[in-house]
Design an enzyme around this catalytic site. Structure first.
Site, PDB file in Angstrom:
ATOM      1  CB  CYS A  52      -0.002  -7.170   5.046  1.00  0.00           C
ATOM      2  SG  CYS A  52      -1.129  -6.252   6.107  1.00  0.00           S
ATOM      3  CD  GLU A 100      -0.604  -7.639  -2.199  1.00  0.00           C
ATOM      4  OE1 GLU A 100       0.553  -7.187  -2.036  1.00  0.00           O
ATOM      5  OE2 GLU A 100      -1.412  -7.813  -1.260  1.00  0.00           O
ATOM      6  CG  HIS A 108      -1.104  -4.882   0.903  1.00  0.00           C
ATOM      7  ND1 HIS A 108      -1.385  -6.223   1.020  1.00  0.00           N
ATOM      8  CD2 HIS A 108      -1.503  -4.322   2.066  1.00  0.00           C
ATOM      9  CE1 HIS A 108      -1.918  -6.475   2.207  1.00  0.00           C
ATOM     10  NE2 HIS A 108      -2.012  -5.327   2.861  1.00  0.00           N
TER      11      HIS A 108
END
Lengths: 230, 742
Positions: free
Chosen positions: A86, A205, A203
């Site tokens: 990002c 994560e 993302h």
């Protein structure tokens, strides 16, 4: 594996990335301050998401001048692995470490939701363990994520296998309706020609902890660990 | 330093100009033993404004239940409520309004509302982990509303997203009563280790007083006073009263604040919100029973030549006042240097209990700290109230006045696309709901947002609720319903309702009918909070939500509720899981359409009583659902609220593209059965394996429990008649808001 997560003023996905690497993937993680000049012998440097310097001028435009970036660039030139997610992806593009740029979403709104992406190939570090026929559900959260590169660069990247991911529907079809920001060719992530610098808007994560009910992003971290250990 | 007063003494005209009543001016003269100068008068005018002093509400607020076994800080003790959630952790949480600024500058008004509420949380030493908001606007068709919605949503998004705390829940409601005066209520919740909180207190003579964070500018001067009057045609002239937000600085301030607390050098800290330096210095000093000498020329300013009173009253954002233990200055300064933030000593703690403000050696104001604050010298008023005529008139409504319609499917489509009932996706996708990787509701929707507490087995449940139409219809019942619905949302998500924060949005308190609504809302809240053992930990009161032409908004006592899941695996979701599961309705079906969206918007009947509600029944239904969830007997649980049973079923069907086939109750009108909003009802689904056990427990519960149908593959049937498919409704439901706002 030893990971270094760079914290810029305004980074806000740093803790999320550290949590996944440390507590879920059980890896060594050091926090690197943007004013640091020592990368502490890390195997991979991660630039996390967030709003470095408030993204006030243009996403990532100021962070690239942080003292640590000079060292990250040198590290990558020697073949070191660098991964930006990002805002981290935006910084890598601003720093010229990845081709192309990330423009304002075509609908001019910040957009946070689950999307589907498909790995283009499984020859890169990050996609090595990913089934290229399967759509991965991974969230996006950005206002400036519309990938752009000129036609020549794009052709080269395609030919070189530098496209990591494209936005697709849940069945894996790459179509306009699945593109959350107007990115050229539905591009969600790319790597450099040397295939050691990686950037993506979604993302992973945020999709790696079983508690959150989606572990598709974990495949990317598993890919990295499998390749580097092997 | 000289001690002569420099600026001119004030007059009763000045007092009036600053919004003080004649008797308040007299009271100030008595307190000081002399006529105040203009700076001092300005200080009293903001500190005694409604916004800071709660002078017209505090006597009633004190009647709310405020005690509970797991409360670590009671209402009024600290900047936010503090609840023990177990494992040595506490949750600080609070809701606050930013209505007036948002009415004239929606983007900055809403953004700074988000900034302010988060500062209330981290000034206590808690790291914010989740935000919610509750928004109300005029009719969505109007261009002005569209401008407001776009601005407010962008403001909340841009601030909250950059600040990096997920927005996990909220509500959006449209009604013409909010046309001039929209409501923007923002809530935040943070986590801190028990015993590691910081208080807004000042002690220790000689300790330095620091201002940290942003430089002080001219924005937001007299913002508190602005929030304490009606919106008028001239309100746009109050534009300098609106503050400007900088989420980047707020993020740095958050990290620096938590780091500075960890050094152990901090005696006390308070954020600067309404009334700026004067508010934080006076509240911290009054609480610590000390005084301060403050030297205003030392405050870092954004522009040259700011007047002393401007520096004193500025509501510039992203600032904190910190009292530091003398000798530990270096520890503090190093942290702020690391984060590239201003950090300046502007004064010191004294034993005088007075606040002395100096500028370039001259004493500009000398006031007793205690005389300024709520609980100290700030005035307290009892206001007159009387029942408005509409209340008795509403009771005349009878369901028979509405002919039972035959076009039920058409009404179902209409309601599924009504802005108040349709998906709020257009709004919430502009908020980062996933940063922090704690939002457990992203991939598993539930009535309340479930937020994971990392490194524990726990989670918290958060919700904001208020159907203001019910409160307008009957303030006492309506507010009890708002509390009950919040508790119901938490219960249906597998949580235990724990504590409440409230945001009381009302019209002008000097209007006896408005005050009647306020008094009865407080009574209803007390009743319900006692029943659910959810004490009120604080929040805020926003009066003057009315314009000179539209009159007051619906009384809107927004309830923010915190629930606890000691084991996050006990969480429950709202979506149907598979075709074939039996659908059960817990709670009584009632022949009631009062105050429903159906009656109000489709039939355009604006005045009817609050929907059917019985607090005891409500409690019993919730206890039963708790037991079902704990024993893992149900596959989904979802409360029946706005839009009635049909909308409830649709919301459960949409996530997995399933449908439902239900039968109505021959004793109840079909429109009431499908669209009535009688309270205390919950829909659960049960699979075959658990049906027997479920029925046994249902029998024992002595509650009204009825099997109303079955989950289908996607088709929707009512009394065996086709009602469309979930795919059709889903499109209407998902796209309704965007169709107006894109």
């Amino acid at each position: 594996m030893k990971f270094g997560v760079v914290i810029f003023p305004g980074s806000n996905c740093d803790h999320d990335m550290i949590h996944v690497l440390r507590n879920i993937m059980h890896q060594e993680v050091v926090e690197l301050w943007h004013k640091d000049t020592d990368l502490q012998g890390c195997d991979m440097i991660i630039l996390p998401g967030g709003f470095s310097y408030g993204d006030y001028l243009r996403s990532g435009a100021i962070a690239r001048f942080s003292p640590i970036m000079e060292h990250v660039i040198r590290f990558s030139e020697k073949g070191g692995y660098v991964f930006g997610v990002c805002n981290g992806f935006q910084i890598l593009c601003e720093a010229g470490m990845l081709p192309g740029a990330l423009l304002h979403n075509d609908h001019h709104k910040f957009n946070c939701k689950n999307v589907f992406i498909k790995a283009e190939n499984n020859t890169t570090l990050i996609t090595s363990g990913v089934d290229t026929s399967k759509a991965l559900k991974i969230p996006v959260a950005h206002g400036e994520g519309r990938y752009f590169a000129d036609a020549e660069v794009l052709a080269q990247m395609n030919a070189n296998g530098q496209i990591l991911f494209r936005y697709c529907n849940e069945n894996g079809a790459v179509d306009a309706a699945s593109n959350p920001n107007g990115a050229l060719e539905n591009i969600a992530g790319v790597c450099n020609a040397g295939k050691n610098v990686f950037g993506m808007m979604p993302h992973p994560e945020r999709a790696a902890d079983a508690v959150l009910g989606n572990e598709d992003g974990r495949l990317l971290f598993e890919s990295i660990l499998a390749m580097v250990k092997a | 330093m000289t001690k002569t007063m420099y600026n001119p003494i004030s007059t009763s005209d000045d007092a009036k100009e600053l919004g003080l009543l004649p008797e308040e001016f007299e009271h100030i003269k008595q307190l000081l033993g002399r006529v105040p100068n203009f700076t001092e008068l300005s200080i009293y005018s903001v500190m005694w404004s409604e916004h800071c002093s709660y002078k017209n509400s505090i006597s009633w607020l004190k009647t709310l239940p405020r005690k509970g076994p797991h409360l670590l800080a009671e209402a009024g003790d600290e900047n936010a409520g503090l609840v023990d959630i177990g494992d040595g952790l506490a949750c600080a949480f609070k809701i606050e309004s930013h209505n007036h600024p948002s009415a004239i500058e929606p983007y900055q008004g809403a953004a700074t509302g988000v900034g302010g509420i988060n500062r209330d949380i981290f000034t206590m030493g808690a790291r914010p982990i989740a935000q919610l908001n509750s928004l109300r606007f005029g009719p969505i068709e109007s261009e002005k509303t569209k401008w407001l919605v776009r601005g407010v949503v962008k403001g909340i998004g841009n601030y909250g997203n950059a600040f990096g705390i997920p927005t996990v829940g909220g509500e959006v409601f449209f009604d013409e009563c909010y046309n001039t005066n929209p409501l923007v209520n923002a809530m935040s919740a943070g986590i801190v280790e028990v015993g590691k909180t910081v208080s807004a207190i000042s002690t220790g003579v000689g300790n330095p007083v620091y201002i940290v964070g942003s430089a002080t500018g001219k924005d937001g001067i007299h913002g508190a006073a602005f929030a304490s009057k009606d919106i008028s045609a001239n309100s746009a002239e109050d534009l300098p009263s609106v503050q400007v937000g900088d989420p980047f600085t707020e993020k740095l301030l958050l990290e620096a604040t938590l780091e500075v607390i960890a050094t152990g050098a901090v005696v006390g800290m308070q954020d600067m919100g309404a009334a700026g330096i004067i508010c934080s210095t006076s509240e911290m000093s009054a609480k610590g029973e000390h005084g301060m000498n403050i030297f205003l020329e030392k405050v870092p300013t954004r522009q040259a030549n700011m007047q002393a009173w401007e520096i004193l009253l500025s509501e510039s954002q992203e600032r904190m006042l910190i009292v530091v233990e003398k000798g530990k200055e270096k520890l503090v300064e190093a942290v702020f240097e690391k984060w590239d933030l201003n950090c300046a000593i502007i004064g010191e703690v004294t034993d005088s209990k007075r606040l002395n403000f100096f500028m370039n050696g001259e004493l500009l104001a000398d006031v007793p700290a205690e005389s300024l604050v709520l609980g100290g010298g700030a005035p307290v008023y009892q206001r007159e109230y009387s029942e408005p005529a509409y209340f008795a008139a509403s009771k005349n409504f009878k369901i028979e006045q509405i002919e039972e319609p035959t076009n039920l499917q058409e009404i179902a489509h209409y309601l599924s696309g009504h802005p108040n009932l349709a998906s709020k996706r257009w709004v919430y996708e502009q908020y980062d709901s996933m940063v922090g990787t704690v939002n457990m509701s992203t991939n598993a929707p539930s009535d309340a947002a479930i937020v994971n507490i990392k490194n524990t087995n726990r989670a918290i449940a958060l919700t904001v609720d208020c159907n203001a139409r019910y409160v307008q219809a009957d303030p006492e019942q309506g507010t009890a319903i708002a509390v009950s619905e919040a508790a119901r949302n938490i219960t249906c998500s597998g949580g235990e309702p724990s504590a409440v924060t409230n945001c009381l949005n009302f019209g002008n308190p000097y209007n006896p009918h408005v005050y009647w609504q306020f008094v009865h809302a407080i009574k209803g809240m007390s009743k319900a909070c006692e029943k659910f053992k959810t004490p009120v930990t604080g929040g805020n009161v926003s009066f003057y939500n009315q314009s000179s032409y539209d009159g007051p908004v619906f009384p809107t006592p927004t309830i923010g509720m915190l629930g606890i899941l000691p084991d996050r695996n006990n969480r429950m979701t709202l979506d149907f899981k598979k075709a074939g599961d039996m659908i059960f309705l817990l709670g009584e079906s009632v022949n009631d359409i009062s105050s429903s969206e159906y009656l109000y918007s489709y039939h355009k009947v604006k005045n009817s009583p609050a929907p059917y509600f019985d607090l005891q029944e409500e409690y019993a239904v919730q206890e039963f659902v708790k037991a079902l969830i704990k024993r893992k007997i149900v596959n989904s649980a979802h409360d029946v609220s706005d839009g009635g049973l049909f909308i409830n079923l649709l919301e459960s069907a949409i996530p997995r593209n399933l449908g439902f086939s239900i039968g109505t109750d021959f004793e109840i009108r079909k429109d009431a059965f499908l669209f009535g909003e009688a309270q205390s009802r919950i829909v659960v689904t049960v699979d075959e394996a658990h049906e027997e056990m479920f029925l046994e427990l249902a029998l024992d519960s002595e509650l009204a429990v009825s099997c109303i149908g079955q989950v289908t593959e996607g088709e929707i049937l009512v009394d065996d008649a086709p009602f469309g498919t979930v795919a059709e409704y889903k499109q209407t439901y998902n796209d309704a808001l965007g169709a107006h706002l894109n």
